[in-house]
Motif scaffolding. Structure first.
Motif: not given
Length: 205
Positions: A76-81
Motif C-alpha cells: 500500500p505504501f508503494l501505491r501511495e508513493f
C-alpha cells in the motif's frame, strides 16, 4: 526535460523473486528528485531464507529484517508513493517480477503500473562497453554510489532516465519510450486484461 516518474529497486533474500527484503523508491517530478524512501522488508514465508550469495551482494542479513514490516504493509505504501506515476527500474523485468511474485505469495492483488526499463533506454542512448547500472549511471553523470543499496540504485536509475530524456528532448516517458523504441511494460490486473483482449478469450480450464 521535465519528466516525472517513480524509480524503484529491490534487493532479494535469495534467488526467489518472492523474497523481497529491501525496496528503494525515488520520486521525480519535472526532472528533479523530490522524495526518497528506503525500507527493509521481511520476506514472506516460505521465501525468507537468506542465501550467503545474496548477503554478500547487498549486506542485508536475517536479523536486520526480523522486525521489519512485511510486503502487506509496503505494497500500500508503494501505491501511495508512486500514485499514477510510471515506474522505472534498471532491468525492470526483475523488479516487476518481484512486485508480482511477492504479492502473489501473500495472495495480494498485483498493483497496476506502467513501467519503463532504464537498461533498455541506456542501450539506445549511450555507446558503452557495458550497460550495467554503474556504467550507465556514470554515463549519465551519476557516479560513486553504493551499488546494491536499493535507494542508491533507484537514484542511479532515476539519473539515467532524466539524463536520457534531456538527450532525446523527450518531455515525458511516453515520448522517451517512442524515440528510443523501448517497449512500455505493464503489470497488474489491467495488464492481464489487455493481454487477454489482444489474444482473444482465454480457454476454459
Amino acid at each position: 526535460m521535465p519528466v516525472s516518474f517513480t524509480a524503484i529497486d529491490f534487493e532479494t533474500a535469495n534467488p526467489s523473486a518472492a523474497s523481497a527484503c529491501s525496496i528503494g523508491l525515488v520520486k521525480v517530478v519535472d526532472g528533479a528528485v523530490v522524495e526518497r524512501e528506503h525500507r527493509l522488508i521481511r520476506p514472506p514465508f516460505p521465501h525468507g531464507e537468506f542465501s550467503p550469495w545474496n548477503i554478500r551482494i547487498h549486506g542485508i542479513t536475517p536479523d536486520r529484517v526480523a522486525d521489519a514490516d512485511g510486503w502487506e504493509v509496503h505494497l500500500p505504501f508503494l501505491r501511495e508513493f508512486a500514485g499514477d506515476d510510471w515506474l522505472v527500474a534498471h532491468n525492470a523485468g526483475f523488479d516487476m517480477g518481484v512486485i508480482r511474485a511477492t504479492s502473489e505469495a501473500l495472495a495480494l492483488p498485483v498493483p497496476d503500473f506502467r513501467y519503463l526499463c532504464s537498461l533498455q533506454v541506456a542501450r539506445r542512448t549511450y555507446h558503452l562497453d557495458s550497460y550495467r547500472l554503474t556504467a550507465a549511471a556514470a554515463a549519465a553523470g551519476f557516479e560513486d554510489f553504493a551499488h546494491h543499496d536499493a535507494l542508491a540504485d533507484a537514484e542511479a536509475c532515476a539519473a539515467i532516465v532524466v539524463h536520457a530524456a534531456k538527450r532525446h528532448e523527450a518531455p515525458d516517458l511516453e515520448r522517451l519510450a517512442h524515440v528510443t523504441r523501448v517497449r512500455v511494460g505493464a503489470i497488474g490486473p489491467e495488464a492481464t486484461r489487455e493481454r487477454s483482449s489482444q489474444h482473444g478469450p482465454m480457454a476454459l480450464q
